[in-house]
Design a protein around this motif. Sequence first.
Motif, PDB file in Angstrom:
ATOM      1  N   SER A 119      14.989   0.785  61.097  1.00  0.00           N
ATOM      2  CA  SER A 119      14.046   1.517  60.245  1.00  0.00           C
ATOM      3  C   SER A 119      13.973   2.972  60.679  1.00  0.00           C
ATOM      4  CB  SER A 119      12.656   0.883  60.340  1.00  0.00           C
ATOM      5  OG  SER A 119      11.711   1.624  59.595  1.00  0.00           O
ATOM      6  N   ASN A 120      13.732   3.864  59.738  1.00  0.00           N
ATOM      7  CA  ASN A 120      13.453   5.253  60.069  1.00  0.00           C
ATOM      8  C   ASN A 120      11.975   5.406  60.444  1.00  0.00           C
ATOM      9  OD1 ASN A 120      16.041   6.347  59.698  1.00  0.00           O
ATOM     10  ND2 ASN A 120      15.738   6.460  57.476  1.00  0.00           N
ATOM     11  N   PRO A 121      11.632   6.500  61.131  1.00  0.00           N
ATOM     12  CA  PRO A 121      10.230   6.704  61.519  1.00  0.00           C
ATOM     13  C   PRO A 121       9.284   6.678  60.322  1.00  0.00           C
ATOM     14  CG  PRO A 121      11.638   8.214  62.714  1.00  0.00           C
ATOM     15  CD  PRO A 121      12.503   7.545  61.690  1.00  0.00           C
ATOM     16  N   MET A 122       8.138   6.026  60.521  1.00  0.00           N
ATOM     17  CA  MET A 122       7.054   5.920  59.530  1.00  0.00           C
ATOM     18  C   MET A 122       7.481   5.159  58.279  1.00  0.00           C
ATOM     19  SD  MET A 122       4.640   7.117  61.241  1.00  0.00           S
ATOM     20  CE  MET A 122       3.263   7.234  60.088  1.00  0.00           C
ATOM     21  N   GLN A 123       8.470   4.293  58.425  1.00  0.00           N
ATOM     22  CA  GLN A 123       8.898   3.436  57.330  1.00  0.00           C
ATOM     23  C   GLN A 123       8.645   1.971  57.693  1.00  0.00           C
ATOM     24  OE1 GLN A 123       9.723   4.369  54.422  1.00  0.00           O
ATOM     25  NE2 GLN A 123      10.340   6.512  54.621  1.00  0.00           N
ATOM     26  N   ILE A 124       8.529   1.139  56.651  1.00  0.00           N
ATOM     27  CA  ILE A 124       8.377  -0.310  56.825  1.00  0.00           C
ATOM     28  C   ILE A 124       9.626  -0.940  56.225  1.00  0.00           C
ATOM     29  CG2 ILE A 124       7.005  -2.350  56.262  1.00  0.00           C
ATOM     30  CD1 ILE A 124       4.591  -0.402  55.911  1.00  0.00           C
ATOM     31  N   ASN A 125      10.500  -1.417  57.079  1.00  0.00           N
ATOM     32  CA  ASN A 125      11.794  -1.951  56.671  1.00  0.00           C
ATOM     33  C   ASN A 125      11.701  -3.467  56.558  1.00  0.00           C
ATOM     34  OD1 ASN A 125      14.540  -1.710  56.025  1.00  0.00           O
ATOM     35  ND2 ASN A 125      15.169  -2.100  58.149  1.00  0.00           N
ATOM     36  N   ILE A 126      12.021  -4.027  55.392  1.00  0.00           N
ATOM     37  CA  ILE A 126      11.866  -5.474  55.188  1.00  0.00           C
ATOM     38  C   ILE A 126      13.219  -6.099  54.886  1.00  0.00           C
ATOM     39  CG2 ILE A 126       9.517  -5.138  54.353  1.00  0.00           C
ATOM     40  CD1 ILE A 126      10.516  -5.738  51.533  1.00  0.00           C
ATOM     41  N   SER A 127      13.323  -7.360  55.256  1.00  0.00           N
ATOM     42  CA  SER A 127      14.562  -8.106  55.041  1.00  0.00           C
ATOM     43  C   SER A 127      14.619  -8.669  53.629  1.00  0.00           C
ATOM     44  CB  SER A 127      14.650  -9.250  56.052  1.00  0.00           C
ATOM     45  OG  SER A 127      13.633 -10.208  55.768  1.00  0.00           O
ATOM     46  N   GLN A 128      15.767  -9.294  53.306  1.00  0.00           N
ATOM     47  CA  GLN A 128      15.930  -9.908  51.992  1.00  0.00           C
ATOM     48  C   GLN A 128      14.928 -11.042  51.793  1.00  0.00           C
ATOM     49  OE1 GLN A 128      18.312  -8.981  49.516  1.00  0.00           O
ATOM     50  NE2 GLN A 128      17.002 -10.306  48.264  1.00  0.00           N
ATOM     51  N   SER A 129      14.701 -11.843  52.843  1.00  0.00           N
ATOM     52  CA  SER A 129      13.783 -12.987  52.707  1.00  0.00           C
ATOM     53  C   SER A 129      12.359 -12.529  52.432  1.00  0.00           C
ATOM     54  CB  SER A 129      13.834 -13.866  53.955  1.00  0.00           C
ATOM     55  OG  SER A 129      13.423 -13.132  55.098  1.00  0.00           O
ATOM     56  N   THR A 130      11.950 -11.438  53.077  1.00  0.00           N
ATOM     57  CA  THR A 130      10.606 -10.911  52.832  1.00  0.00           C
ATOM     58  C   THR A 130      10.524 -10.270  51.450  1.00  0.00           C
ATOM     59  OG1 THR A 130      10.274 -10.518  55.199  1.00  0.00           O
ATOM     60  CG2 THR A 130       8.816  -9.349  53.687  1.00  0.00           C
ATOM     61  N   TYR A 131      11.567  -9.557  51.072  1.00  0.00           N
ATOM     62  CA  TYR A 131      11.597  -8.925  49.752  1.00  0.00           C
ATOM     63  C   TYR A 131      11.456  -9.975  48.644  1.00  0.00           C
ATOM     64  CZ  TYR A 131      13.589  -6.998  45.481  1.00  0.00           C
ATOM     65  OH  TYR A 131      13.794  -6.641  44.173  1.00  0.00           O
ATOM     66  N   ASP A 132      12.153 -11.104  48.789  1.00  0.00           N
ATOM     67  CA  ASP A 132      12.094 -12.155  47.770  1.00  0.00           C
ATOM     68  C   ASP A 132      10.667 -12.672  47.576  1.00  0.00           C
ATOM     69  OD1 ASP A 132      14.794 -11.989  47.332  1.00  0.00           O
ATOM     70  OD2 ASP A 132      15.302 -13.637  48.703  1.00  0.00           O
ATOM     71  N   LEU A 133       9.845 -12.597  48.607  1.00  0.00           N
ATOM     72  CA  LEU A 133       8.478 -13.122  48.529  1.00  0.00           C
ATOM     73  C   LEU A 133       7.470 -12.105  48.001  1.00  0.00           C
ATOM     74  CD1 LEU A 133       8.396 -15.083  51.919  1.00  0.00           C
ATOM     75  CD2 LEU A 133       8.488 -16.088  49.628  1.00  0.00           C
ATOM     76  N   ILE A 134       7.781 -10.815  48.084  1.00  0.00           N
ATOM     77  CA  ILE A 134       6.780  -9.816  47.691  1.00  0.00           C
ATOM     78  C   ILE A 134       7.253  -8.904  46.561  1.00  0.00           C
ATOM     79  CG2 ILE A 134       5.834  -9.788  50.043  1.00  0.00           C
ATOM     80  CD1 ILE A 134       7.129  -7.036  50.389  1.00  0.00           C
ATOM     81  N   LYS A 135       8.421  -9.156  46.008  1.00  0.00           N
ATOM     82  CA  LYS A 135       8.971  -8.233  45.012  1.00  0.00           C
ATOM     83  C   LYS A 135       8.098  -8.123  43.763  1.00  0.00           C
ATOM     84  CE  LYS A 135      12.098 -11.885  43.328  1.00  0.00           C
ATOM     85  NZ  LYS A 135      13.514 -12.286  43.189  1.00  0.00           N
ATOM     86  N   GLY A 136       7.265  -9.124  43.507  1.00  0.00           N
ATOM     87  CA  GLY A 136       6.360  -9.020  42.372  1.00  0.00           C
ATOM     88  C   GLY A 136       5.118  -8.203  42.660  1.00  0.00           C
ATOM     89  N   TYR A 137       4.931  -7.817  43.932  1.00  0.00           N
ATOM     90  CA  TYR A 137       3.729  -7.092  44.329  1.00  0.00           C
ATOM     91  C   TYR A 137       3.998  -5.672  44.795  1.00  0.00           C
ATOM     92  CZ  TYR A 137       1.051 -11.434  44.161  1.00  0.00           C
ATOM     93  OH  TYR A 137       0.432 -12.580  43.742  1.00  0.00           O
ATOM     94  N   TYR A 138       5.261  -5.367  45.143  1.00  0.00           N
ATOM     95  CA  TYR A 138       5.572  -4.049  45.699  1.00  0.00           C
ATOM     96  C   TYR A 138       6.810  -3.445  45.038  1.00  0.00           C
ATOM     97  CZ  TYR A 138       2.301  -3.965  49.627  1.00  0.00           C
ATOM     98  OH  TYR A 138       1.179  -3.901  50.391  1.00  0.00           O
ATOM     99  N   HIS A 139       6.741  -2.151  44.831  1.00  0.00           N
ATOM    100  CA  HIS A 139       7.945  -1.393  44.556  1.00  0.00           C
ATOM    101  C   HIS A 139       8.634  -1.159  45.895  1.00  0.00           C
ATOM    102  CE1 HIS A 139       6.981  -0.602  40.380  1.00  0.00           C
ATOM    103  NE2 HIS A 139       5.786  -0.149  40.724  1.00  0.00           N
ATOM    104  N   VAL A 140       9.960  -1.296  45.923  1.00  0.00           N
ATOM    105  CA  VAL A 140      10.694  -1.087  47.166  1.00  0.00           C
ATOM    106  C   VAL A 140      11.844  -0.123  46.902  1.00  0.00           C
ATOM    107  CG1 VAL A 140      10.121  -3.376  48.020  1.00  0.00           C
ATOM    108  CG2 VAL A 140      12.285  -3.023  46.789  1.00  0.00           C
ATOM    109  N   ILE A 141      12.412   0.391  47.979  1.00  0.00           N
ATOM    110  CA  ILE A 141      13.603   1.239  47.905  1.00  0.00           C
ATOM    111  C   ILE A 141      14.740   0.477  48.569  1.00  0.00           C
ATOM    112  CG2 ILE A 141      14.656   3.416  48.617  1.00  0.00           C
ATOM    113  CD1 ILE A 141      11.817   4.600  48.707  1.00  0.00           C
ATOM    114  N   ARG A 142      15.718   0.127  47.774  1.00  0.00           N
ATOM    115  CA  ARG A 142      16.834  -0.630  48.338  1.00  0.00           C
ATOM    116  C   ARG A 142      17.711   0.299  49.179  1.00  0.00           C
ATOM    117  NH1 ARG A 142      20.319  -5.532  45.886  1.00  0.00           N
ATOM    118  NH2 ARG A 142      21.759  -5.719  47.646  1.00  0.00           N
TER     119      ARG A 142
END
Length: 368
Positions: A307-330
């Motif tokens: 992860s870069n500083p001040m970022q929250i880096n998530i894995s594919q498994s986490t993304y699959d669970l929250i993609k309906g609640y968060y916009h993400v940057i791939r």
Amino acid sequence: MQGPKILIADDMDYLVDYIITHLNTMWQGANYLRARNGYEVFTVSVKEKPDLILLDWEMPEFSGMDALVSLKSNEVTKDIPVIMISGFTKSGHVKKALEAGAIDYVRKPIEPEELLARVKTALTLAHTLRELKFQTARLEEEKFKLDRLLKGLLPEEILTTMKNSGDIAPKRFRNVTVIMADLVDFTVKSQKMSPKRLLDELQTIFTAFDQISEKHKCTRIKTIGDAYMAVTGMWNETSNHALTAAKMAERMRQYIIEHNKTHNIDWEIRIGLNSGDIIAGIISENNLSFDIFGDTVNTASRMQSYSNPMQINISQSTYDLIKGYYHVIRRVSRKVKGKGALNMYYLHRPIHVRTDKARSNIESRIKK
């Protein structure tokens, strides 16, 4: 034994003088207080806190028995030993006095040797009880400190299990999200601080993280230097553990921003999230460190380190669970040793759902 403070409560002056004369044969320099009715007994006791009260049952206005009841119902005076003195000789009166809280009972006319023996015994017993109460308070204080220390080392659920059974077996937890956070360039920045300032900073930050973790019903696992590890969904198994972890990570990052403003410092943090199964347990009988293991933990660590500083880096498994609640940057997939290329996403911002129907549609997609 020298110098006890004794309150003598009797409306008859000659009887008070009689008692003092005989008590003086036992102690030099004893401090005698006087009360002529039940009201004075109570007020003098609250103010002076005598070591012992010799209390006549039959006094005008407010009897000795009424005073005894008042003394034992007051937090300040309830532990002061009381010897009831009375012309009532029936056993029923003795029983009533003892049940009301008197430590002993002396019948009139007073026998000097009996008085001295009972007073000495009462004072010795009172001293022993005070010492016992003091030691109990110290033990409670030490227990409180130990509980606080253990709470900082072990999850509350583990402490409860230890107290109940004493045995902590390894356990597999399915469907959890691991949170890994790390302060950026900690080593470089720490060299510019005094040891006290550095420890104060870490204590302040990690205490705040603990509070955030507790608020989100998350389990803090441990801190390693400037790194912080926690898990959502361990004990309160819910389908939204990844969403909870995302919210907690956002709050941790926001806290660092707020902390920098108020403490005139420029900490930055990296956070990594990964969801899956873990194994948890205490790895040594001689070490109370509770830890978690497994590929899910390793991947969460990789998410944090990539992860870069001040970022929250998530894995594919986490993304699959929250993609309906968060916009993400791939992000561009990264090759990780032993795992190949891994998909990664930066948490961007929450999706604002405007209607219950839209939220229901999102939740349906997540469950599929």
